[in-house]
Design a protein around this motif. Sequence first.
Motif, PDB file in Angstrom:
ATOM      1  N   VAL A  86      -6.468 -10.489  -4.485  1.00 25.77           N
ATOM      2  CA  VAL A  86      -7.582  -9.584  -4.770  1.00 25.77           C
ATOM      3  C   VAL A  86      -7.022  -8.166  -4.735  1.00 25.77           C
ATOM      4  CG1 VAL A  86      -9.957  -8.970  -4.225  1.00 25.77           C
ATOM      5  CG2 VAL A  86      -9.074 -11.172  -3.470  1.00 25.77           C
ATOM      6  N   ASN A  87      -6.899  -7.544  -5.889  1.00 17.98           N
ATOM      7  CA  ASN A  87      -6.200  -6.271  -5.947  1.00 17.98           C
ATOM      8  C   ASN A  87      -7.106  -5.037  -5.978  1.00 17.98           C
ATOM      9  OD1 ASN A  87      -3.532  -7.285  -5.884  1.00 17.98           O
ATOM     10  ND2 ASN A  87      -3.687  -7.866  -8.041  1.00 17.98           N
ATOM     11  N   GLU A  88      -8.252  -5.108  -6.571  1.00 21.15           N
ATOM     12  CA  GLU A  88      -9.139  -3.944  -6.599  1.00 21.15           C
ATOM     13  C   GLU A  88      -9.691  -3.699  -5.198  1.00 21.15           C
ATOM     14  OE1 GLU A  88      -9.676  -1.843  -9.094  1.00 21.15           O
ATOM     15  OE2 GLU A  88      -8.239  -2.983 -10.298  1.00 21.15           O
ATOM     16  N   SER A  89      -9.691  -2.456  -4.763  1.00 25.40           N
ATOM     17  CA  SER A  89     -10.024  -2.162  -3.367  1.00 25.40           C
ATOM     18  C   SER A  89     -11.453  -2.566  -2.996  1.00 25.40           C
ATOM     19  CB  SER A  89      -9.805  -0.678  -3.057  1.00 25.40           C
ATOM     20  OG  SER A  89     -10.633   0.151  -3.852  1.00 25.40           O
ATOM     21  N   TYR A  90     -12.420  -2.278  -3.864  1.00 29.79           N
ATOM     22  CA  TYR A  90     -13.799  -2.682  -3.565  1.00 29.79           C
ATOM     23  C   TYR A  90     -13.893  -4.206  -3.472  1.00 29.79           C
ATOM     24  CZ  TYR A  90     -16.433   1.733  -3.993  1.00 29.79           C
ATOM     25  OH  TYR A  90     -16.969   2.982  -3.779  1.00 29.79           O
ATOM     26  N   ALA A  91     -13.238  -4.885  -4.406  1.00 31.61           N
ATOM     27  CA  ALA A  91     -13.266  -6.351  -4.409  1.00 31.61           C
ATOM     28  C   ALA A  91     -12.637  -6.905  -3.135  1.00 31.61           C
ATOM     29  CB  ALA A  91     -12.538  -6.881  -5.639  1.00 31.61           C
ATOM     30  N   ALA A  92     -11.525  -6.314  -2.704  1.00 27.02           N
ATOM     31  CA  ALA A  92     -10.862  -6.773  -1.479  1.00 27.02           C
ATOM     32  C   ALA A  92     -11.747  -6.577  -0.252  1.00 27.02           C
ATOM     33  CB  ALA A  92      -9.536  -6.034  -1.295  1.00 27.02           C
ATOM     34  N   CYS A  93     -12.456  -5.458  -0.212  1.00 34.89           N
ATOM     35  CA  CYS A  93     -13.347  -5.196   0.929  1.00 34.89           C
ATOM     36  C   CYS A  93     -14.509  -6.190   0.947  1.00 34.89           C
ATOM     37  CB  CYS A  93     -13.865  -3.761   0.870  1.00 34.89           C
ATOM     38  SG  CYS A  93     -12.609  -2.507   1.208  1.00 34.89           S
ATOM     39  N   PHE A  94     -15.094  -6.445  -0.216  1.00 30.04           N
ATOM     40  CA  PHE A  94     -16.163  -7.455  -0.296  1.00 30.04           C
ATOM     41  C   PHE A  94     -15.620  -8.832   0.090  1.00 30.04           C
ATOM     42  CE2 PHE A  94     -18.734  -4.698  -3.265  1.00 30.04           C
ATOM     43  CZ  PHE A  94     -19.899  -4.722  -2.517  1.00 30.04           C
ATOM     44  N   TYR A  95     -14.434  -9.148  -0.367  1.00 28.68           N
ATOM     45  CA  TYR A  95     -13.825 -10.442  -0.058  1.00 28.68           C
ATOM     46  C   TYR A  95     -13.648 -10.624   1.442  1.00 28.68           C
ATOM     47  CZ  TYR A  95     -10.227 -14.065   0.304  1.00 28.68           C
ATOM     48  OH  TYR A  95      -9.513 -15.189   0.656  1.00 28.68           O
ATOM     49  N   LEU A  96     -13.134  -9.615   2.102  1.00 24.77           N
ATOM     50  CA  LEU A  96     -12.895  -9.708   3.546  1.00 24.77           C
ATOM     51  C   LEU A  96     -14.193  -9.874   4.317  1.00 24.77           C
ATOM     52  CD1 LEU A  96     -10.120  -6.988   3.837  1.00 24.77           C
ATOM     53  CD2 LEU A  96      -9.831  -9.446   4.215  1.00 24.77           C
ATOM     54  N   TRP A 126       0.816  -1.214   0.000  1.00 26.58           N
ATOM     55  CA  TRP A 126       0.000   0.000   0.000  1.00 26.58           C
ATOM     56  C   TRP A 126       0.848   1.261   0.000  1.00 26.58           C
ATOM     57  CZ3 TRP A 126      -0.033   3.184   4.544  1.00 26.58           C
ATOM     58  CH2 TRP A 126       0.659   2.643   5.648  1.00 26.58           C
ATOM     59  N   GLY A 127       0.181   2.385  -0.277  1.00 25.08           N
ATOM     60  CA  GLY A 127       0.834   3.678  -0.269  1.00 25.08           C
ATOM     61  C   GLY A 127       0.085   4.626   0.645  1.00 25.08           C
ATOM     62  N   SER A 128       0.810   5.453   1.370  1.00 24.32           N
ATOM     63  CA  SER A 128       0.218   6.377   2.329  1.00 24.32           C
ATOM     64  C   SER A 128      -0.599   7.462   1.629  1.00 24.32           C
ATOM     65  CB  SER A 128       1.317   7.036   3.163  1.00 24.32           C
ATOM     66  OG  SER A 128       0.763   7.948   4.095  1.00 24.32           O
ATOM     67  N   GLY A 129      -1.839   7.660   2.088  1.00 25.40           N
ATOM     68  CA  GLY A 129      -2.697   8.701   1.551  1.00 25.40           C
ATOM     69  C   GLY A 129      -3.519   8.279   0.353  1.00 25.40           C
ATOM     70  N   SER A 130      -3.354   7.056  -0.100  1.00 29.64           N
ATOM     71  CA  SER A 130      -4.143   6.548  -1.220  1.00 29.64           C
ATOM     72  C   SER A 130      -5.500   6.071  -0.718  1.00 29.64           C
ATOM     73  CB  SER A 130      -3.414   5.365  -1.880  1.00 29.64           C
ATOM     74  OG  SER A 130      -4.311   4.559  -2.613  1.00 29.64           O
ATOM     75  N   PRO A 131      -6.612   6.720  -1.126  1.00 27.93           N
ATOM     76  CA  PRO A 131      -7.924   6.260  -0.676  1.00 27.93           C
ATOM     77  C   PRO A 131      -8.215   4.793  -0.976  1.00 27.93           C
ATOM     78  CG  PRO A 131      -8.123   8.491  -1.491  1.00 27.93           C
ATOM     79  CD  PRO A 131      -6.721   8.016  -1.840  1.00 27.93           C
ATOM     80  N   PRO A 132      -7.864   4.264  -2.175  1.00 28.04           N
ATOM     81  CA  PRO A 132      -8.104   2.834  -2.399  1.00 28.04           C
ATOM     82  C   PRO A 132      -7.370   1.934  -1.400  1.00 28.04           C
ATOM     83  CG  PRO A 132      -7.822   3.944  -4.491  1.00 28.04           C
ATOM     84  CD  PRO A 132      -7.448   4.933  -3.429  1.00 28.04           C
ATOM     85  N   CYS A 133      -6.129   2.281  -1.073  1.00 30.82           N
ATOM     86  CA  CYS A 133      -5.388   1.503  -0.077  1.00 30.82           C
ATOM     87  C   CYS A 133      -6.040   1.620   1.291  1.00 30.82           C
ATOM     88  CB  CYS A 133      -3.946   1.995   0.006  1.00 30.82           C
ATOM     89  SG  CYS A 133      -2.969   1.706  -1.479  1.00 30.82           S
ATOM     90  N   TRP A 134      -6.439   2.828   1.628  1.00 34.91           N
ATOM     91  CA  TRP A 134      -7.027   3.082   2.944  1.00 34.91           C
ATOM     92  C   TRP A 134      -8.319   2.293   3.131  1.00 34.91           C
ATOM     93  CZ3 TRP A 134      -7.839   8.798   4.968  1.00 34.91           C
ATOM     94  CH2 TRP A 134      -7.935   8.768   6.378  1.00 34.91           C
ATOM     95  N   ARG A 135      -9.090   2.128   2.057  1.00 38.07           N
ATOM     96  CA  ARG A 135     -10.328   1.336   2.145  1.00 38.07           C
ATOM     97  C   ARG A 135     -10.031  -0.067   2.675  1.00 38.07           C
ATOM     98  NH1 ARG A 135     -11.570   2.807  -4.092  1.00 38.07           N
ATOM     99  NH2 ARG A 135     -12.251   4.979  -3.814  1.00 38.07           N
ATOM    100  N   VAL A 136      -9.039  -0.708   2.079  1.00 40.63           N
ATOM    101  CA  VAL A 136      -8.717  -2.090   2.463  1.00 40.63           C
ATOM    102  C   VAL A 136      -8.184  -2.137   3.893  1.00 40.63           C
ATOM    103  CG1 VAL A 136      -7.396  -4.144   1.854  1.00 40.63           C
ATOM    104  CG2 VAL A 136      -8.209  -2.610   0.049  1.00 40.63           C
ATOM    105  N   MET A 137      -7.404  -1.138   4.278  1.00 40.18           N
ATOM    106  CA  MET A 137      -6.848  -1.099   5.627  1.00 40.18           C
ATOM    107  C   MET A 137      -7.950  -0.930   6.683  1.00 40.18           C
ATOM    108  SD  MET A 137      -3.509   1.235   4.775  1.00 40.18           S
ATOM    109  CE  MET A 137      -2.663   1.021   6.357  1.00 40.18           C
TER     110      MET A 137
END
Length: 226
Positions: A67-77, A9-20
Amino acid sequence: MAKSMTLLWGSGSPPCWRVMIALEEKKLQGYNSRLLSFDKEEIKSQEVFNVNPRGQVPSFKHGDVIVNESYAACFYLESQFKSQGTKLIPGSTEEQALMYQRMFEGLTFYDKLTAVIFYEYYVPEGERLASAVKRRKEALSTELKLWEGFLHKTGSGSNLAGKSFTLADVVVFPTVATLFRFGLSEKRYPRLAEYYALLRERPSVKASWPPHWLENTKGQDTLNDI
């Protein structure tokens, strides 16, 4: 279980932050966390391409599952750990429908935001067109008014789909936080400001707050005229 998970992940990236945020809500602390630098172009390293052929973050791996896409990762979790941590998909039909609606409207919201801030970041000042800046900011202003209205309907102290914290909040809050980081006026957008103040105190959000925002609390003024 979390030890079999890796997040690049990268700091300040909204897609990364979603998964975190999703990982925190599902009580999956202890995963392998790899913070990469955008400035040093570490996201284009072989480490990232081994997981994500697009060379983008977030890049998420759980055992042999990627699972790389942030929405997909959130649904997966949420799907894999339904009974663990916060239930992120509400049981109520009405709340669930609203959650899905706000989630996917959140993609448009994010696109309108990045159209403004990426234009300023990537296009040299001498090459920017005033008409392009104006058009992008007007589109974002229209979108912001929609979200002010959404939050007005749900009422003070509510989350995006009602009283429950859901996947809609997981994926949209990072966009809202970025808006205020880039100078959005709390006075002009009081409902969004209230929502931001409410969720920024949530443990999952505090635990995943962008490190460079903590190091430098002063944001930018890109959006202060919207």
